[in-house]
Design an enzyme around this catalytic site. Structure first.
Site, PDB file in Angstrom:
ATOM      1  N   GLU A 130       0.829  -1.208   0.000  1.00 53.45           N
ATOM      2  CA  GLU A 130       0.000   0.000   0.000  1.00 53.45           C
ATOM      3  C   GLU A 130       0.867   1.263   0.000  1.00 53.45           C
ATOM      4  OE1 GLU A 130      -3.037  -0.324  -0.613  1.00 53.45           O
ATOM      5  OE2 GLU A 130      -3.178  -2.478  -0.241  1.00 53.45           O
ATOM      6  N   HIS A 137       2.152   2.115  -3.446  1.00 52.58           N
ATOM      7  CA  HIS A 137       1.225   2.791  -4.357  1.00 52.58           C
ATOM      8  C   HIS A 137       1.414   4.311  -4.296  1.00 52.58           C
ATOM      9  CE1 HIS A 137      -1.190  -0.325  -6.142  1.00 52.58           C
ATOM     10  NE2 HIS A 137      -1.575  -0.825  -4.982  1.00 52.58           N
TER      11      HIS A 137
END
Length: 204
Positions: A68, A71
């Site tokens: 995450e 990203h």
């Protein structure tokens, strides 16, 4: 926090880094049985308690969180917005010329948006593997994490060409191919003997 600190070494990642300057990372636990996590613009990472029940070690949980964080490092949010804008412009143009809205929408979805989404997921996997290794989380657990996530999904997965994410087996295979480099980073960071404390801090 160890993962977030690795993003401060911006020169190591290359590309544009202006979006990382002054970023304040937050990590929030959401009480939900879903085994998932997501990141919002601005570095706000949310992890569901269902994920923490599926993975009982810090290294496993760090695999998902590093994905995450990656990203944001790779500017995937901005890239998705740009792709969506371009797709909408093409759709409007072709609608004006040929009145093929549904056909064009389906073609853009299958030919542009979904492949681009899968590419970004693989990029986040790769970058996340490097992030977790540099943060002294054992990268060797990463392939098994994605295989376990695949097994935890309810029902049969959609065909690859209809999915926003790559097949979990494909993701695990890519990570295994990249493992030698990740282990070099893990060793270079002096990680032998480092004990993770993320789970203990969250559950304290």
């Amino acid at each position: 926090r160890r993962l977030a600190r690795q993003t401060l070494d911006l020169a190591a990642w290359g590309g544009r880094t202006e979006h990382m300057k002054g970023l304040s990372w937050t990590f929030t636990v959401v009480d939900s049985p879903e085994a998932n996590a997501f990141v919002l613009p601005g570095g706000h990472v949310c992890v569901f308690t269902g994920l923490m029940k599926l993975f009982r070690t810090d290294d496993e949980l760090a695999t998902v969180l590093a994905h995450e964080v990656a990203h944001v490092v790779a500017r995937h949010g901005a890239e998705k917005a740009s792709t969506a804008t371009a797709a909408a412009a093409v759709q409007l143009l072709l609608f004006a010329l040929f009145d093929l809205t549904q056909v064009v929408a389906g073609a853009l979805l299958l030919g542009l948006e979904l492949p681009n989404s899968r590419t970004m997921e693989l990029e986040a996997d790769s970058l996340g593997l490097q992030l977790m290794a540099k943060a002294c989380y054992d990268p060797r657990v990463a392939p098994g994490v994605f295989e376990a996530l695949g097994r935890a999904q309810a029902g049969a997965p959609p065909p690859k060409y209809l999915s926003t994410h790559p097949a979990d087996d494909d993701r695990a295979a890519q990570l295994r191919r990249q493992m030698a480099r990740a282990l070099l980073q893990y060793e270079a960071a002096g990680c032998e003997g480092v004990f993770s404390s993320f789970m203990g801090n969250v559950l304290r």
